[in-house]
Design a protein around this motif. Structure first.
Motif, PDB file in Angstrom:
ATOM      1  N   PHE A 261       7.269   3.191   4.129  1.00  0.00           N
ATOM      2  CA  PHE A 261       6.978   2.255   3.042  1.00  0.00           C
ATOM      3  C   PHE A 261       5.507   1.858   3.070  1.00  0.00           C
ATOM      4  N   ALA A 262       5.014   1.509   4.254  1.00  0.00           N
ATOM      5  CA  ALA A 262       3.611   1.111   4.398  1.00  0.00           C
ATOM      6  C   ALA A 262       2.678   2.259   4.046  1.00  0.00           C
ATOM      7  N   ALA A 263       3.001   3.464   4.507  1.00  0.00           N
ATOM      8  CA  ALA A 263       2.163   4.630   4.219  1.00  0.00           C
ATOM      9  C   ALA A 263       2.154   4.952   2.724  1.00  0.00           C
ATOM     10  N   GLU A 264       3.275   4.752   2.069  1.00  0.00           N
ATOM     11  CA  GLU A 264       3.364   5.005   0.630  1.00  0.00           C
ATOM     12  C   GLU A 264       2.560   3.989  -0.171  1.00  0.00           C
ATOM     13  N   LEU A 265       2.597   2.735   0.250  1.00  0.00           N
ATOM     14  CA  LEU A 265       1.924   1.690  -0.515  1.00  0.00           C
ATOM     15  C   LEU A 265       0.443   1.526  -0.182  1.00  0.00           C
ATOM     16  N   ALA A 266       0.016   1.948   0.994  1.00  0.00           N
ATOM     17  CA  ALA A 266      -1.380   1.750   1.402  1.00  0.00           C
ATOM     18  C   ALA A 266      -2.383   2.285   0.380  1.00  0.00           C
ATOM     19  N   PRO A 267      -2.201   3.502  -0.170  1.00  0.00           N
ATOM     20  CA  PRO A 267      -3.176   3.983  -1.157  1.00  0.00           C
ATOM     21  C   PRO A 267      -3.218   3.123  -2.431  1.00  0.00           C
ATOM     22  N   LYS A 268      -2.076   2.600  -2.847  1.00  0.00           N
ATOM     23  CA  LYS A 268      -2.050   1.738  -4.040  1.00  0.00           C
ATOM     24  C   LYS A 268      -2.778   0.427  -3.762  1.00  0.00           C
TER      25      LYS A 268
ATOM     26  N   HIS B  41      -6.002  -1.176  -5.589  1.00  0.00           N
ATOM     27  CA  HIS B  41      -6.120  -2.571  -6.048  1.00  0.00           C
ATOM     28  C   HIS B  41      -7.385  -3.213  -5.484  1.00  0.00           C
ATOM     29  N   LYS B  42      -7.643  -2.959  -4.210  1.00  0.00           N
ATOM     30  CA  LYS B  42      -8.838  -3.511  -3.567  1.00  0.00           C
ATOM     31  C   LYS B  42     -10.088  -3.019  -4.285  1.00  0.00           C
ATOM     32  N   GLN B  43     -10.131  -1.724  -4.577  1.00  0.00           N
ATOM     33  CA  GLN B  43     -11.285  -1.149  -5.278  1.00  0.00           C
ATOM     34  C   GLN B  43     -11.422  -1.742  -6.681  1.00  0.00           C
ATOM     35  N   MET B  44     -10.307  -1.896  -7.383  1.00  0.00           N
ATOM     36  CA  MET B  44     -10.334  -2.491  -8.724  1.00  0.00           C
ATOM     37  C   MET B  44     -10.875  -3.918  -8.660  1.00  0.00           C
ATOM     38  N   ALA B  45     -10.386  -4.694  -7.701  1.00  0.00           N
ATOM     39  CA  ALA B  45     -10.818  -6.093  -7.575  1.00  0.00           C
ATOM     40  C   ALA B  45     -12.305  -6.163  -7.256  1.00  0.00           C
ATOM     41  N   GLU B  46     -12.752  -5.340  -6.323  1.00  0.00           N
ATOM     42  CA  GLU B  46     -14.165  -5.356  -5.952  1.00  0.00           C
ATOM     43  C   GLU B  46     -15.046  -4.895  -7.107  1.00  0.00           C
ATOM     44  N   THR B  47     -14.594  -3.909  -7.867  1.00  0.00           N
ATOM     45  CA  THR B  47     -15.362  -3.430  -9.026  1.00  0.00           C
ATOM     46  C   THR B  47     -15.455  -4.518 -10.086  1.00  0.00           C
TER      47      THR B  47
ATOM     48  N   GLN C 299      -8.759 -12.200  -4.926  1.00  0.00           N
ATOM     49  CA  GLN C 299      -8.162 -10.872  -5.015  1.00  0.00           C
ATOM     50  C   GLN C 299      -8.867  -9.864  -4.112  1.00  0.00           C
ATOM     51  N   SER C 300     -10.176  -9.919  -4.076  1.00  0.00           N
ATOM     52  CA  SER C 300     -10.916  -9.013  -3.191  1.00  0.00           C
ATOM     53  C   SER C 300     -10.516  -9.256  -1.739  1.00  0.00           C
ATOM     54  N   ASN C 301     -10.475 -10.502  -1.334  1.00  0.00           N
ATOM     55  CA  ASN C 301     -10.108 -10.840   0.044  1.00  0.00           C
ATOM     56  C   ASN C 301      -8.650 -10.515   0.343  1.00  0.00           C
ATOM     57  N   ALA C 302      -7.750 -10.839  -0.569  1.00  0.00           N
ATOM     58  CA  ALA C 302      -6.320 -10.608  -0.341  1.00  0.00           C
ATOM     59  C   ALA C 302      -6.015  -9.120  -0.213  1.00  0.00           C
ATOM     60  N   HIS C 303      -6.683  -8.302  -1.006  1.00  0.00           N
ATOM     61  CA  HIS C 303      -6.410  -6.863  -0.937  1.00  0.00           C
ATOM     62  C   HIS C 303      -7.070  -6.212   0.274  1.00  0.00           C
ATOM     63  N   ARG C 304      -8.180  -6.745   0.739  1.00  0.00           N
ATOM     64  CA  ARG C 304      -8.740  -6.259   2.011  1.00  0.00           C
ATOM     65  C   ARG C 304      -7.757  -6.542   3.149  1.00  0.00           C
ATOM     66  N   GLU C 305      -7.215  -7.751   3.156  1.00  0.00           N
ATOM     67  CA  GLU C 305      -6.249  -8.141   4.181  1.00  0.00           C
ATOM     68  C   GLU C 305      -4.976  -7.285   4.097  1.00  0.00           C
ATOM     69  N   ALA C 306      -4.456  -7.097   2.892  1.00  0.00           N
ATOM     70  CA  ALA C 306      -3.239  -6.297   2.713  1.00  0.00           C
ATOM     71  C   ALA C 306      -3.477  -4.839   3.105  1.00  0.00           C
ATOM     72  N   SER C 307      -4.642  -4.313   2.781  1.00  0.00           N
ATOM     73  CA  SER C 307      -4.961  -2.934   3.143  1.00  0.00           C
ATOM     74  C   SER C 307      -4.913  -2.752   4.655  1.00  0.00           C
ATOM     75  N   GLU C 308      -5.512  -3.687   5.368  1.00  0.00           N
ATOM     76  CA  GLU C 308      -5.495  -3.617   6.831  1.00  0.00           C
ATOM     77  C   GLU C 308      -4.065  -3.694   7.366  1.00  0.00           C
ATOM     78  N   LEU C 309      -3.269  -4.613   6.836  1.00  0.00           N
ATOM     79  CA  LEU C 309      -1.880  -4.772   7.263  1.00  0.00           C
ATOM     80  C   LEU C 309      -1.093  -3.475   7.060  1.00  0.00           C
ATOM     81  N   PHE C 310      -1.173  -2.901   5.873  1.00  0.00           N
ATOM     82  CA  PHE C 310      -0.367  -1.719   5.560  1.00  0.00           C
ATOM     83  C   PHE C 310      -0.855  -0.481   6.310  1.00  0.00           C
TER      84      PHE C 310
END
Length: 158
Positions: free
Chosen positions: A120-127, A131-137, A94-105
């Motif tokens: 769409f990408a700009a709207e979803l990037a903060p979410k 998720h990335k922060q939640m996974a890393e925490t 999850q940590s890796n997948a959300h880092r990758e998704a964050s970069e993509l968006f």
């Protein structure tokens, strides 16, 4: 850029939904199960939004109907993980997948070539960043430790 970005976003959602279902069934951690439920809710919503947006976006892109081999392998790893290792495998993914998704968006929001999909990408990037922060925490908190109170490798004792 458009085809790759839309395809990767859709495949990412497919992976997240399948991984979350597995986590709901296999995790022993209430915090990780809560995270997985949030992933199911949010990634169902983003998939629905992307499917609804594509026809009106002018983008001539068909959504994939299956995950790529890499993500299928990640799902295979989750299914194969034993009970003692599952939470760690899931949270590492999850940590890796959300880092990758964050970069993509973020990249598509900044440099995308379709206005509707950039929005769409700009709207979803903060979410996704949330998720990335939640996974890393969760990963750092020890929620993925094999037993309550167990130390993860590298934890320091005081």
């Amino acid at each position: 850029m458009l085809f790759r970005s839309v395809t990767n976003a859709a495949i990412s959602d497919m992976y997240e939904l399948e991984a979350a279902k597995i986590a709901m069934a296999k995790s022993k951690s209430p915090a990780i199960k809560k995270f997985a439920q949030q992933m199911m809710t949010d990634h169902t919503a983003s998939s629905t939004k992307l499917k609804g947006l594509l026809p009106s976006s002018g983008a001539n892109v068909a959504l994939p109907t299956a995950m790529d081999e890499r993500r299928k392998g990640m799902i295979d790893n989750l299914n194969a993980a034993n009970a003692a290792d599952f939470d760690k495998v899931y949270m590492d993914q999850q940590s890796n997948a959300h880092r990758e998704a964050s970069e993509l968006f973020h990249t598509y929001a900044d440099r995308g070539d379709n206005a509707a999909l950039k929005g769409f990408a700009a709207e979803l990037a903060p979410k996704i960043d949330m998720h990335k922060q939640m996974a890393e925490t969760l990963d750092r908190s020890g929620a993925d430790a094999t037993q309550p109170g167990a130390k993860k490798p590298g934890d320091q004792t005081h």
